[in-house]
Design an enzyme around this catalytic site. Structure first.
Site, PDB file in Angstrom:
ATOM      1  N   GLU A 116      -4.806 -13.842 -11.664  1.00 35.40           N
ATOM      2  CA  GLU A 116      -5.298 -13.400 -10.352  1.00 35.40           C
ATOM      3  C   GLU A 116      -6.291 -12.242 -10.484  1.00 35.40           C
ATOM      4  OE1 GLU A 116      -4.634 -15.316  -8.010  1.00 35.40           O
ATOM      5  OE2 GLU A 116      -2.618 -16.156  -8.303  1.00 35.40           O
ATOM      6  N   HIS A 140       0.886  -7.629  -6.973  1.00 28.55           N
ATOM      7  CA  HIS A 140       1.238  -8.948  -6.436  1.00 28.55           C
ATOM      8  C   HIS A 140       2.634  -9.316  -6.913  1.00 28.55           C
ATOM      9  CE1 HIS A 140       1.258 -13.175  -5.482  1.00 28.55           C
ATOM     10  NE2 HIS A 140       1.208 -13.545  -6.750  1.00 28.55           N
ATOM     11  N   HIS A 142       6.326 -11.961  -6.020  1.00 32.61           N
ATOM     12  CA  HIS A 142       6.891 -13.126  -5.324  1.00 32.61           C
ATOM     13  C   HIS A 142       8.146 -12.676  -4.586  1.00 32.61           C
ATOM     14  CE1 HIS A 142       4.732 -16.015  -8.353  1.00 32.61           C
ATOM     15  NE2 HIS A 142       3.910 -15.335  -7.595  1.00 32.61           N
ATOM     16  N   GLU A 170      11.284   2.343  10.237  1.00 28.80           N
ATOM     17  CA  GLU A 170      10.312   3.019   9.382  1.00 28.80           C
ATOM     18  C   GLU A 170       9.022   2.218   9.211  1.00 28.80           C
ATOM     19  OE1 GLU A 170      12.508   1.452   5.327  1.00 28.80           O
ATOM     20  OE2 GLU A 170      11.341   3.287   5.192  1.00 28.80           O
ATOM     21  N   HIS A 211       3.963 -18.187  -1.081  1.00 31.85           N
ATOM     22  CA  HIS A 211       3.649 -17.707  -2.433  1.00 31.85           C
ATOM     23  C   HIS A 211       4.129 -16.273  -2.679  1.00 31.85           C
ATOM     24  CE1 HIS A 211       0.568 -17.561  -5.936  1.00 31.85           C
ATOM     25  NE2 HIS A 211       1.462 -16.605  -6.072  1.00 31.85           N
TER      26      HIS A 211
HETATM   27  O1  2HA Z   1       1.807 -16.342 -12.385  1.00 32.41           O
HETATM   28  O2  2HA Z   1       1.939 -14.879  -9.680  1.00 32.41           O
HETATM   29  O3  2HA Z   1      -0.131 -16.021  -8.513  1.00 32.41           O
HETATM   30  C1  2HA Z   1       1.238 -15.259 -11.850  1.00 32.41           C
HETATM   31  C2  2HA Z   1       1.143 -15.425 -10.394  1.00 32.41           C
HETATM   32  C3  2HA Z   1       0.058 -16.249  -9.867  1.00 32.41           C
HETATM   33 ZN    ZN Z   2       1.825 -15.355  -7.637  1.00 27.65          ZN
END
Ligand code: 2HA
Ligand code: ZN
Length: 275
Positions: A116, A140, A142, A170, A211
């Site tokens: 990414e 980022h 998940h 909050e 995602h």
């Molecule tokens: O594998 O999270 O979006 C890495 C990720 C791709």
């Molecule tokens: Zn991801």
């Protein structure tokens, strides 16, 4: 100074492990990047290699010309970062045009920066500009409950912001500007990077449907704390929805206006609609 002994590398590794401990980084899921200060680059310059070739970024980020980033590696597991950081993370340099990068440290067993990278760098470029050089972290993950919500709520900034604000008092103080939502897109490329960085013009949180989430902040604590707060509120909402579709009471639009006054935050009226 040894790269691994620097405060920013230690903070990066701790944040990655905190995220893993939260259950947000199954397998190779998620990625993290940090924009070094000139002082931090100076402190490790004697430890950087210049043997690597330049590689096209895949997009153009002229606003990041000459910047250095600490990034997670593509296909590397967050679970392993604390055990073997030099194999899992890298310091990259962006060239003078903002079109190529080269690895200056790390990924000692081979590999390339996060899949990414386009989104990370385009987000950094926007945030460097709109925060007057203050934001340095893009994260980022998940995040389980936030992902679950993208199957249940309309994929609209107004709806996600309002629902998350209502589930923890909050929230409007931690993210008064709200959150943005990107409908499902193919990850790992320029199109999703463009869509995400557009949201980063006004928000510090962008949710990717089905995602995960991207957060931006000035440092590791603030950025991790933001992700943690959003995900905690999403968890509360998932618990509410799991028990009953009906709520007996909640925080009302006027309550948010009162809160905004006392906490000195501006809450855009577009999130305070009557339900
Ligand atoms: O594998 O999270 O979006 C890495 C990720 C791709
Ligand atoms: Zn991801």
């Amino acid at each position: 100074m040894r790269v691994l002994d620097t405060k920013f590398v230690r903070g990066f590794i701790k944040m990655a492990d905190d995220g893993f401990q939260q259950g947000w980084h199954e397998r190779n899921g998620g990625n993290l990047s940090y924009r070094l200060t000139p002082h931090e680059v100076d402190g490790i310059s004697s430890r950087l290699s210049d043997r690597e070739d330049w590689t096209p970024i895949g997009t153009s980020v002229p606003g990041l010309a000459g910047e250095y980033f600490l990034v997670t590696g593509s296909g590397k597991y967050f679970r392993n970062i604390i055990v073997d950081p030099e194999a899992c993370i890298a310091i990259i340099e962006v060239d003078s045009k903002g079109e190529n990068y080269r690895i200056r440290w790390g990924l000692v067993e081979g590999g390339v920066p996060t899949s990414e990278l386009d989104t990370h760098l385009m987000n950094h470029e926007v945030k460097k500009r709109v925060t007057d050089n203050k934001h340095r972290v893009i994260y980022h993950a998940h995040t389980t409950n936030t992902i679950a919500l993208t199957f249940l709520l309309p994929l609209k900034d107004e709806v996600f912001t309002r629902e998350l604000w209502e589930c923890a008092t909050e929230c409007p103080v931690v993210f008064p500007e709200g959150v943005g939502v990107v409908g499902w897109m193919v990850p790992g490329g320029r199109d999703i990077a463009i869509a995400t960085s557009k949201l980063m013009e006004q928000y510090n949180v962008a949710i990717w449907a089905h995602h995960g989430m991207f957060c931006s902040g000035v440092d590791f604590d603030e950025t991790f704390g933001l992700m943690h707060t959003v995900e905690k509120s999403a968890e509360i909402l998932i618990k509410i929805l799991s028990v009953s579709p009906k709520r007996l009471q909640s925080i009302q639009p006027q309550d948010f206006r009162d809160l905004a006054k006392d906490f000195h935050v501006t809450l855009p009226e577009k999130f305070l609609y009557e339900k």
